[in-house]
Design an enzyme around this catalytic site. Structure first.
Site, PDB file in Angstrom:
ATOM      1  N   GLY A   1      12.709  14.579  -3.135  1.00 39.38           N
ATOM      2  CA  GLY A   1      12.972  15.570  -4.184  1.00 39.38           C
ATOM      3  C   GLY A   1      11.826  15.920  -5.090  1.00 39.38           C
TER       4      GLY A   1
ATOM      5  N   THR B   1       7.472   5.127   0.146  1.00 35.07           N
ATOM      6  CA  THR B   1       7.137   6.287  -0.694  1.00 35.07           C
ATOM      7  C   THR B   1       7.096   7.570   0.146  1.00 35.07           C
ATOM      8  OG1 THR B   1       5.879   4.875  -2.183  1.00 35.07           O
ATOM      9  CG2 THR B   1       5.392   7.220  -2.278  1.00 35.07           C
TER      10      THR B   1
ATOM     11  N   PHE C   1      16.868  18.366 -11.811  1.00 37.55           N
ATOM     12  CA  PHE C   1      17.217  17.081 -11.216  1.00 37.55           C
ATOM     13  C   PHE C   1      18.279  16.424 -12.071  1.00 37.55           C
ATOM     14  CE2 PHE C   1      15.513  14.049  -8.001  1.00 37.55           C
ATOM     15  CZ  PHE C   1      15.110  14.998  -7.071  1.00 37.55           C
TER      16      PHE C   1
ATOM     17  N   GLU D   1      18.597  14.792  -4.011  1.00 38.82           N
ATOM     18  CA  GLU D   1      19.262  15.397  -5.160  1.00 38.82           C
ATOM     19  C   GLU D   1      18.864  16.860  -5.329  1.00 38.82           C
ATOM     20  OE1 GLU D   1      20.086  12.627  -8.147  1.00 38.82           O
ATOM     21  OE2 GLU D   1      19.037  13.848  -9.615  1.00 38.82           O
TER      22      GLU D   1
ATOM     23  N   HIS E   1      20.430   2.975  -2.949  1.00 40.97           N
ATOM     24  CA  HIS E   1      19.213   3.773  -2.936  1.00 40.97           C
ATOM     25  C   HIS E   1      18.036   3.112  -3.632  1.00 40.97           C
ATOM     26  CE1 HIS E   1      16.878   7.380  -2.685  1.00 40.97           C
ATOM     27  NE2 HIS E   1      16.877   7.615  -3.968  1.00 40.97           N
TER      28      HIS E   1
ATOM     29  N   ALA F   1       0.843  -1.207   0.000  1.00 40.91           N
ATOM     30  CA  ALA F   1       0.000   0.000   0.000  1.00 40.91           C
ATOM     31  C   ALA F   1       0.871   1.246   0.000  1.00 40.91           C
ATOM     32  CB  ALA F   1      -0.945  -0.023   1.192  1.00 40.91           C
TER      33      ALA F   1
ATOM     34  N   ARG G   1      23.350   9.795 -11.368  1.00 39.41           N
ATOM     35  CA  ARG G   1      23.795   9.290 -10.068  1.00 39.41           C
ATOM     36  C   ARG G   1      24.906   8.259 -10.166  1.00 39.41           C
ATOM     37  NH1 ARG G   1      17.813   8.801  -7.292  1.00 39.41           N
ATOM     38  NH2 ARG G   1      17.562  11.046  -7.162  1.00 39.41           N
TER      39      ARG G   1
ATOM     40  N   ALA H   1       9.014   8.549   2.308  1.00 40.67           N
ATOM     41  CA  ALA H   1      10.345   9.112   2.565  1.00 40.67           C
ATOM     42  C   ALA H   1      10.907   9.882   1.377  1.00 40.67           C
ATOM     43  CB  ALA H   1      11.312   7.987   2.933  1.00 40.67           C
TER      44      ALA H   1
ATOM     45  N   LEU I   1      18.999   9.854   3.319  1.00 37.23           N
ATOM     46  CA  LEU I   1      19.210  10.543   2.054  1.00 37.23           C
ATOM     47  C   LEU I   1      19.215  12.054   2.222  1.00 37.23           C
ATOM     48  CD1 LEU I   1      19.048  10.266  -1.150  1.00 37.23           C
ATOM     49  CD2 LEU I   1      16.666  10.840  -0.833  1.00 37.23           C
TER      50      LEU I   1
ATOM     51  N   HIS J   1      23.024   6.338  -4.413  1.00 34.55           N
ATOM     52  CA  HIS J   1      22.762   7.773  -4.407  1.00 34.55           C
ATOM     53  C   HIS J   1      24.028   8.443  -3.892  1.00 34.55           C
ATOM     54  CE1 HIS J   1      20.993  11.660  -3.705  1.00 34.55           C
ATOM     55  NE2 HIS J   1      19.860  11.261  -4.237  1.00 34.55           N
TER      56      HIS J   1
ATOM     57  N   LYS K   1       2.217  -4.880   4.944  1.00 34.92           N
ATOM     58  CA  LYS K   1       2.829  -5.288   6.211  1.00 34.92           C
ATOM     59  C   LYS K   1       2.987  -4.110   7.166  1.00 34.92           C
ATOM     60  CE  LYS K   1       7.688  -5.364   4.576  1.00 34.92           C
ATOM     61  NZ  LYS K   1       8.907  -6.159   4.477  1.00 34.92           N
TER      62      LYS K   1
ATOM     63  N   ARG L   1      18.419   4.682 -13.164  1.00 34.85           N
ATOM     64  CA  ARG L   1      17.200   5.502 -13.098  1.00 34.85           C
ATOM     65  C   ARG L   1      17.550   6.978 -12.933  1.00 34.85           C
ATOM     66  NH1 ARG L   1      13.829   7.608  -8.579  1.00 34.85           N
ATOM     67  NH2 ARG L   1      15.510   6.989  -7.188  1.00 34.85           N
TER      68      ARG L   1
ATOM     69  N   GLN M   1      21.199   1.202  -7.841  1.00 36.94           N
ATOM     70  CA  GLN M   1      21.591   2.621  -7.839  1.00 36.94           C
ATOM     71  C   GLN M   1      22.133   3.067  -6.484  1.00 36.94           C
ATOM     72  OE1 GLN M   1      18.635   6.105  -8.346  1.00 36.94           O
ATOM     73  NE2 GLN M   1      19.929   6.111 -10.146  1.00 36.94           N
TER      74      GLN M   1
END
Ligand SMILES: Cc1cc2nc3c(=O)[nH]c(=O)nc-3n(C[C@H](O)[C@H](O)[C@H](O)COP(=O)(O)OP(=O)(O)OC[C@H]3O[C@@H](n4cnc5c(N)ncnc54)[C@H](O)[C@@H]3O)c2cc1C
Length: 585
Positions: free
Chosen positions: A51, A46, A117, A246, A356, A13, A288, A48, A243, A233, A38, A391, A231
């Protein structure tokens, strides 16, 4: 075992799961939707994201430019039909969020504000201060509450998918509060379980990002695609891995080595046009993978700064001024003060690359369908081949929306003429799943500890499967992970209670991470080239003749996984040079 019947069951979710649920509910109010997570939805990762989210909205920008940035940023491993669909759908999805109440930052004239970005040659990243993920997830969550057909199962841990006659027909999940296992019979399942950064010791990822969704599909026979592309970061806090978005660099922050030099200019990241004014798309706003690799080279040269948290470089934002920092980067200021005691208004902050994001994941096509009929996947757990080998920041939040919705549409189409399931067969599968958990509880010959195995796994990943890799290190990691998977069968629960047994969930999560880590490492060993985030010291060149292909890793139970390849879809952009550096290495 209690059975719950749904038309579509969704695992997860977060942004992708909620977007899928809303799309299902909007399409047909009669659909029975089970949304299983869970954690409470707002605790999904999401939340967290800091940018922002990319979508073409401003004059002077175009869908073609967003396409080109994504494809070249991904080092041509993206499926271009997927990227075309994504860039076209992105602005509409971001506007839809606006209509549902997402408080995007504004320009003085009231239009939506966008920021720079990394790897995006135009400013097209929509943002809500540096709490974009929080606002996006909140917007989706509150919108989902309008639909009574979305039935939530919060704090349910999904254990296994249920298959019958070659179709995915449901799943089993444990209610964490009671320890009771429930069987969910569903016409279709959408997996939106998020990433797997916790395979590594040093990551921006929340503790729940353990690759469960990937492992569910993998064990059910769906290949994991392009898992070797992980990836880093470039700017994480050196102690917690938290984090620093960026957007710090998008707003003008610069990276310095121990000599105070903006060292990125030494790595083909493009010169400044005039002092203090780097070309957009270059220097700190390069992609990145390149920035993280430059850090590694600075480390080898002894140019990093030694701090009490280990080797670092410095992210300097002092010149932005307190007012701008408070308006655009309030969370970053808060994080640096809370965790390092550094105020970015007065001091540069030490940072280092941290794991990341997983570019790879459950193999899906552009319809978000996996090769297993009835199983769909979206979000970070899926590899729809948007992100290729690397990405671009701010594409992922939009990916959740575009492909969450797409998965819903594909699931609706799929269940329309679906023949009825053999319920007895499903119940038998569910009992097998329950037996797996019972065996864990009743195990008496366990000699391994969860935390010990986990430490060995994360150490191996950090040492051998990091920013730069080579044959010997990868082979060692493959061997170690194989042994750890065998030893995992002897892991012992230290808590045997039924109520919120976190020990049990951590053991289950470790099993998922071990499977994902092995798939990742086997894929990395087989890919004898350097592309995007996968850099081999022993195969330093990109090799389009042999590896312009997706790696597909297949699960083989207790045996070693099998790797084969699938062609990349190229519609209009033949492989070329990534222009941030004047050439790929
Ligand atoms: C710190 C940080 C900052 C980021 N910033 C940006 C950004 O600015 N822009 C951008 O585009 N991207 C950003 N990203 C990436 C992006 O946020 C993530 O890729 C994305 O949010 C993942 O969303 P998701 O819906 O796929 O998964 P998540 O939001 O991680 O949700 C996963 C869901 O799956 C559920 N789940 C998992 N396993 C199970 C199980 N076994 N049983 C039941 N439920 C389960 C969880 O409970 C959760 O609800 C950032 C990532 C991080 C870590």
């Amino acid at each position: 075992m209690e059975t719950i019947v749904a038309d579509v069951a969704i695992v997860g979710a977060g942004g992708a799961g909620l977007r899928a649920a809303i799309a299902l509910a909007e399409a047909d109010p009669k659909l029975r939707i089970a949304l299983i997570s869970k954690v409470y939805p707002m605790r999904s990762h999401t939340c967290a994201a800091e940018g922002g989210a990319a979508g073409v909205i401003k004059p002077g920008d175009s869908l073609d430019m967003h396409f080109d940035d994504t494809v070249s940023g991904g080092d041509w491993l993206s499926d271009q039909d997927c990227v075309e669909y994504f860039v076209k759908e992105a602005p509409g999805e971001l506007l839809q969020l606006e209509h549902w109440g997402c408080p995007w930052n504004r320009e003085a004239d009231g239009s939506v504000a966008v920021r720079s970005f990394g790897g995006m040659k135009k400013q097209r990243t929509w943002f809500a201060a540096d709490k974009s993920g929080f606002h996006i997830l909140h917007t989706l969550f509150q919108t989902s509450l309008r639909f009574p057909s979305i039935v939530r199962f919060d704090e349910y841990y999904v254990l296994d998918l249920l298959l019958d006659e070659g179709r995915c027909r449901g799943l089993t999940a444990m209610e964490m509060r009671s320890g009771l296992i429930r069987q969910f019979n569903a016409g279709a399942v959408i997996v939106a379980g998020g990433g797997a950064g916790r395979m590594f010791p040093f990551t921006t990822n929340g503790a729940i990002k353990t690759g469960d969704g990937m492992a569910l599909a993998y064990r059910a026979g769906v290949p994991l695609k392009d898992m070797e592309f992980v990836q880093y970061h470039p700017t994480g806090l050196p102690n917690t891995g938290s984090l620093l978005t960026e957007a710090c660099r998008g707003e003008g922050g610069v990276l310095l080595n121990r000599n105070g030099r903006r060292y990125l200019q030494d790595y083909g990241m493009g010169p400044e046009t005039e002092p203090g004014k780097p070309q957009l798309k270059t220097m700190e706003l390069g992609p990145r993978d390149r920035l993280s690799q430059a850090y590694w080279h600075e480390l080898q040269k002894g140019n990093t700064v030694s701090t009490r948290w280990g080797e670092c470089v410095l992210l300097d934002m002092r010149h932005l001024g307190e007012r701008k920092i408070n308006e655009r980067l309030p969370l970053v200021r808060e994080l640096a003060i809370s965790y390092l005691g550094v105020d970015i208004v007065t001091d540069p902050v030490p940072v280092r690359p941290v794991v990341h994001y997983m570019m790879g994941g459950i193999a899906t096509d552009t319809r978000a369908a996996t090769p297993l009929p009835g199983l769909f996947a979206a979000g970070e757990c899926a590899c729809v081949s948007l992100n290729g080998a690397n990405r671009l920041g701010s594409n992922s939040l939009v990916e959740l929306l575009v492909f969450g919705k797409r998965a819903a549409g594909s699931a609706i189409e799929y269940i329309r003429d679906l023949p009825a399931a053999g319920t007895a067969a499903l119940t038998a599968r569910a009992q097998e799943s329950q037996a797996r958990i019972r065996e864990l509880f009743s195990r008496t010959d366990g000699i391994e500890s969860m935390s010990g195995l986990r430490r060995e796994m994360t150490d191996t990943m950090e040492k051998n499967v990091g920013i730069y890799r080579d044959q010997a290190g990868l082979q060692q990691a493959v061997d170690t992970l194989g042994q750890l998977r065998r030893r995992y069968r002897k892991v012992m629960l230290s808590d045997r209670s039924n109520v919120f047994n976190t020990d049990l969930f951590q053991v289950l999560e470790l099993g998922c991470m071990l499977d994902c880590a092995e798939a990742l490492t086997v894929g990395a060993l087989a890919r004898r080239e350097s592309r995007g985030a996968h850099q081999r010291l022993d195969w330093a060149k990109r090799d389009d003749d042999h590896y312009l292909r997706h790696s597909m890793v297949h699960y083989r139970g207790s045996g070693a996984p099998r790797v084969d390849y699938q062609d990349v879809v190229i519609t209009r952009s033949p492989p070329g040079l990534r222009d941030y550096s004047g050439g790929h290495q």
